[in-house]
Design a protein around this motif. Structure first.
Motif, mmCIF file in Angstrom:
data_model
loop_
_atom_site.group_PDB
_atom_site.id
_atom_site.type_symbol
_atom_site.label_atom_id
_atom_site.label_comp_id
_atom_site.label_asym_id
_atom_site.label_seq_id
_atom_site.Cartn_x
_atom_site.Cartn_y
_atom_site.Cartn_z
ATOM 1 N N ALA A 173 0.605 -0.847 0.146
ATOM 2 C CA ALA A 173 0.076 -0.009 -0.071
ATOM 3 C C ALA A 173 0.513 0.526 -0.165
ATOM 4 C CB ALA A 173 -0.116 1.513 0.014
ATOM 5 N N VAL A 174 0.503 -0.935 1.436
ATOM 6 C CA VAL A 174 0.103 -0.160 0.860
ATOM 7 C C VAL A 174 0.789 -0.233 1.432
ATOM 8 C CG1 VAL A 174 -0.336 0.379 0.471
ATOM 9 C CG2 VAL A 174 0.652 0.238 0.089
ATOM 10 N N PRO A 175 -0.132 0.047 3.166
ATOM 11 C CA PRO A 175 1.292 -0.180 3.038
ATOM 12 C C PRO A 175 1.341 -1.642 2.498
ATOM 13 C CG PRO A 175 0.431 1.577 4.508
ATOM 14 C CD PRO A 175 -0.276 0.778 4.095
ATOM 15 N N ALA A 176 2.562 -2.753 1.776
ATOM 16 C CA ALA A 176 2.791 -3.928 1.496
ATOM 17 C C ALA A 176 3.043 -4.627 2.928
ATOM 18 C CB ALA A 176 4.118 -4.146 0.637
ATOM 19 N N THR A 177 1.943 -4.965 3.657
ATOM 20 C CA THR A 177 2.161 -5.425 4.883
ATOM 21 C C THR A 177 1.258 -6.792 4.908
ATOM 22 O OG1 THR A 177 0.467 -4.155 5.550
ATOM 23 C CG2 THR A 177 2.598 -3.424 6.086
ATOM 24 N N LEU A 221 8.782 -3.161 3.852
ATOM 25 C CA LEU A 221 8.571 -1.955 2.963
ATOM 26 C C LEU A 221 7.052 -1.882 2.928
ATOM 27 C CD1 LEU A 221 9.144 -2.210 -0.836
ATOM 28 C CD2 LEU A 221 9.055 -4.218 0.688
ATOM 29 N N THR A 222 6.552 -0.645 2.598
ATOM 30 C CA THR A 222 5.048 -0.255 2.383
ATOM 31 C C THR A 222 5.212 0.251 0.919
ATOM 32 O OG1 THR A 222 5.157 1.811 3.525
ATOM 33 C CG2 THR A 222 4.665 -0.256 4.818
ATOM 34 N N VAL A 223 4.061 0.330 0.329
ATOM 35 C CA VAL A 223 3.947 0.902 -0.815
ATOM 36 C C VAL A 223 2.414 1.602 -0.645
ATOM 37 C CG1 VAL A 223 3.599 0.486 -3.345
ATOM 38 C CG2 VAL A 223 5.226 -0.958 -2.059
ATOM 39 N N GLY A 224 2.172 2.780 -0.872
ATOM 40 C CA GLY A 224 1.153 3.686 -0.764
ATOM 41 C C GLY A 224 1.063 4.095 -2.348
ATOM 42 N N ILE A 225 -0.488 3.748 -2.505
ATOM 43 C CA ILE A 225 -0.890 3.871 -4.127
ATOM 44 C C ILE A 225 -1.893 5.102 -4.008
ATOM 45 C CG2 ILE A 225 -1.905 2.875 -6.050
ATOM 46 C CD1 ILE A 225 -0.925 0.168 -4.957
ATOM 47 N N ARG A 226 -1.807 5.972 -5.174
ATOM 48 C CA ARG A 226 -2.685 6.888 -5.683
ATOM 49 C C ARG A 226 -2.978 6.412 -7.186
ATOM 50 N NH1 ARG A 226 0.519 11.920 -4.924
ATOM 51 N NH2 ARG A 226 -0.991 12.902 -6.225
ATOM 52 N N PRO A 227 -4.117 5.766 -7.544
ATOM 53 C CA PRO A 227 -4.469 5.462 -8.590
ATOM 54 C C PRO A 227 -4.623 6.336 -9.680
ATOM 55 C CG PRO A 227 -6.237 4.892 -7.144
ATOM 56 C CD PRO A 227 -5.279 5.561 -6.575
ATOM 57 N N TYR A 228 -5.063 7.689 -9.377
ATOM 58 C CA TYR A 228 -5.435 8.559 -10.392
ATOM 59 C C TYR A 228 -5.111 9.881 -10.090
ATOM 60 C CZ TYR A 228 -9.033 5.055 -11.114
ATOM 61 O OH TYR A 228 -10.005 3.727 -11.054
ATOM 62 N N VAL A 229 -3.798 10.203 -10.441
ATOM 63 C CA VAL A 229 -3.066 11.523 -10.249
ATOM 64 C C VAL A 229 -3.447 12.276 -11.494
ATOM 65 C CG1 VAL A 229 -0.611 12.416 -10.200
ATOM 66 C CG2 VAL A 229 -1.102 10.304 -9.254
ATOM 67 N N TYR A 230 -3.778 13.389 -10.824
ATOM 68 C CA TYR A 230 -4.227 14.654 -11.702
ATOM 69 C C TYR A 230 -2.929 15.474 -12.172
ATOM 70 C CZ TYR A 230 -9.146 13.825 -10.719
ATOM 71 O OH TYR A 230 -10.525 13.283 -10.819
ATOM 72 N N ALA A 231 -2.669 15.606 -13.193
ATOM 73 C CA ALA A 231 -1.350 16.631 -13.602
ATOM 74 C C ALA A 231 -1.931 18.026 -13.529
ATOM 75 C CB ALA A 231 -1.152 16.271 -15.051
ATOM 76 N N THR A 276 4.377 5.455 -3.461
ATOM 77 C CA THR A 276 5.336 5.887 -2.407
ATOM 78 C C THR A 276 5.796 4.939 -1.701
ATOM 79 O OG1 THR A 276 3.924 7.922 -2.137
ATOM 80 C CG2 THR A 276 5.444 7.279 -0.341
ATOM 81 N N VAL A 277 6.884 4.371 -1.731
ATOM 82 C CA VAL A 277 7.828 3.354 -1.190
ATOM 83 C C VAL A 277 8.704 3.697 -0.089
ATOM 84 C CG1 VAL A 277 9.010 1.341 -1.992
ATOM 85 C CG2 VAL A 277 7.967 2.349 -3.538
ATOM 86 N N GLN A 278 8.468 3.156 0.979
ATOM 87 C CA GLN A 278 9.177 3.414 2.226
ATOM 88 C C GLN A 278 9.401 2.293 3.044
ATOM 89 O OE1 GLN A 278 6.962 6.140 4.779
ATOM 90 N NE2 GLN A 278 8.679 6.785 5.862
ATOM 91 N N PRO A 347 12.267 7.890 1.824
ATOM 92 C CA PRO A 347 11.124 7.237 1.028
ATOM 93 C C PRO A 347 11.384 7.773 -0.401
ATOM 94 C CG PRO A 347 9.838 9.126 2.409
ATOM 95 C CD PRO A 347 11.379 9.027 2.706
ATOM 96 N N GLU A 348 10.771 7.039 -1.421
ATOM 97 C CA GLU A 348 11.002 7.277 -2.722
ATOM 98 C C GLU A 348 9.559 7.285 -3.275
ATOM 99 O OE1 GLU A 348 13.073 8.793 -5.186
ATOM 100 O OE2 GLU A 348 14.423 7.451 -4.182
ATOM 101 N N VAL A 349 9.366 8.258 -4.348
ATOM 102 C CA VAL A 349 8.121 8.441 -4.973
ATOM 103 C C VAL A 349 8.367 8.040 -6.472
ATOM 104 C CG1 VAL A 349 5.842 9.976 -5.398
ATOM 105 C CG2 VAL A 349 7.193 10.267 -3.243
ATOM 106 N N PHE A 350 7.202 7.414 -6.998
ATOM 107 C CA PHE A 350 7.667 7.056 -8.413
ATOM 108 C C PHE A 350 6.073 7.169 -8.807
ATOM 109 C CE2 PHE A 350 9.981 3.834 -6.292
ATOM 110 C CZ PHE A 350 11.490 4.006 -6.966
ATOM 111 N N TYR A 351 6.081 7.986 -10.165
ATOM 112 C CA TYR A 351 5.080 8.132 -11.227
ATOM 113 C C TYR A 351 5.026 7.192 -12.296
ATOM 114 C CZ TYR A 351 4.189 12.303 -8.209
ATOM 115 O OH TYR A 351 4.067 13.060 -7.250
#
Length: 414
Positions: A173-177, A221-231, A276-278, A347-351
């Motif tokens: 998630a997310v967090p990946a737990t 680690l955990t992975v947070g997800i935003r499935p619809y990012v608005y530019a 968002t990976v942390q 943490p690291e943020v990937f788009y």
């Protein structure tokens, strides 16, 4: 909006926002109109007396201020650290537990006077303590016997997910737990006949014909997800199999997951996902690779196209991993190649921006990681289902202009 935490992390976050605002040359009033919020709220964000409960308001603020892709990533990282510091500071402190002297009721004897006299002697008190300790050990052993089968029978998948509107399957998630089955609240005691106690102590148990299962440790680690990012507020488009009169007003990025679920909407042409990976422990986690997988592909949907947002700012190009879903074997491109490193404090943020011009595509992601002598893979999708993006070939389009109360058909040159 949450009150400021007064932490160094919150002050650093406010300093970044204030710097973006100063460089943009825009007044608080202008920013408030473009962001559909109040000037006092923006003041509090920039002077550090308030911290957004979610990152989205800060990201929109930064985009209107023409933040660079690198500044957007740094701002997101700063907000994550400030939010974590706020959570630590607001965590309640448990009161110290009272320690009561254990007591053991004993059966009556034929000589009450002698028993009463012996009650106050040191040997008697020591004997009571030994009896109480033995009783506690017996209860603990019974609890272990009851609980272990429940733990062994739990899902040992260590990469499951934690985050609103989206999940990390088999990984967060997310967090990946990972989740584990709960033990029974009131386990029944396991009776042990007194006559067999001595024999059980010296007779070894027969060997088990099958190996004992063990629970896999959670991913570090955990992975947070935003499935619809608005530019920008109007960048997201959805395909919906309904007429305009049956579709509600457009949604903000925060409400997009609920809006899409309510109308069974599918991202139109392009979909940008933020990860968002942390790390969760003391050790650094190396992110080895991020893979995209096509789970299904078909003809584009013959549905209506609806654009989100009622007040649009200028679009800010965000550098991201680009995925062409029309390719037979899509690969990621656009940012520097893996590996990356993350930890609890870094943490690291990937788009990930996926697009298609000719298909209706269902897809997901997998993230390979290593830490110390361990390795694993986190499966990333949209709340337990694949992400879905479809081309909008020759489909009618509808907008929701500022000041209108219904959808307006888009002009062909719009």
């Amino acid at each position: 909006m949450s009150e400021g935490t007064g932490t160094a992390e919150a002050e650093d976050f406010a300093r970044l926002l204030s710097g973006l605002k100063t460089r943009s040359g825009l007044s608080y009033g202008t920013l408030a109109k473009r962001l559909h919020t109040s000037t006092s709220t923006l003041h509090r964000y920039c002077n550090g007396t308030a911290l957004p409960n979610e990152y989205t308001p800060a990201e929109r603020f930064a985009r209107v201020c023409r933040a660079t892709p690198e500044e957007l990533v740094e701002l997101h990282r700063s907000w994550i650290l400030a939010d974590a510091a706020r959570a630590r500071r607001s965590a309640p402190t448990a009161p110290p537990e009272a320690h009561a002297e254990p007591t053991v009721d004993e059966p009556a004897v034929d000589e009450p006077a002698v028993e009463a006299a012996a009650e106050s002697t040191p040997p008697r008190r020591r004997r009571n303590a030994l009896i109480a300790s033995a009783a506690a050990v017996a209860v603990l052993a019974a609890a272990v016997i009851v609980v272990r089968p429940a733990i062994w029978g739990a899902d040992s998948d260590a990469d499951g997910r934690q985050e609103a509107g989206a999940t990390v399957s088999a990984g967060p998630a997310v967090p990946a737990t990972a989740g584990t089955a709960a033990a029974p609240e009131s386990p029944l005691p396991v009776p042990v006949p007194a006559a067999s106690t001595a024999a059980a102590a010296v007779t070894p148990a027969p060997p088990s014909p099958t190996p004992t299962p063990t629970a896999e440790a959670p991913a570090p680690l955990t992975v947070g997800i935003r499935p619809y990012v608005y530019a920008d507020p109007c960048s997201q488009h959805f395909l919906v199999n309904s007429a305009p009169a049956q579709v509600g007003p457009p949604a903000t990025e925060r409400d997009a997951p609920r809006w899409a679920a309510a109308y069974s909407a599918v991202s139109s042409r392009e979909q940008q996902v933020a990860l968002t990976v942390q790390g969760t422990g003391a050790d650094t986690v190396v992110l080895e690779a991020l893979h995209v997988r096509i789970t299904a592909k078909g003809a584009p949907l013959a549905w209506n196209d609806y654009s989100m947002g009622v007040g649009c700012g200028g679009e800010v190009g965000t550098k991201s991993f680009d995925v062409d879903l029309d390719r037979g074997s899509p690969v990621l491109g656009g940012q520097r190649e893996f590996p990356y490193k993350v930890s609890a404090s870094d943490p690291e943020v990937f788009y990930v921006t996926a697009h298609t011009k000719a298909h209706d595509v269902r897809w997901d992601l997998t993230l390979d990681w290593s830490s110390g002598g361990r390795r694993g893979t986190v499966h990333i999708d949209n709340g337990g289902t694949p992400f879905r993006t479809s081309a909008d070939v020759n489909r009618p389009g509808y907008d929701y202009p500022l000041g209108y109360t219904d959808w307006i058909k888009r002009r062909l040159d719009g």
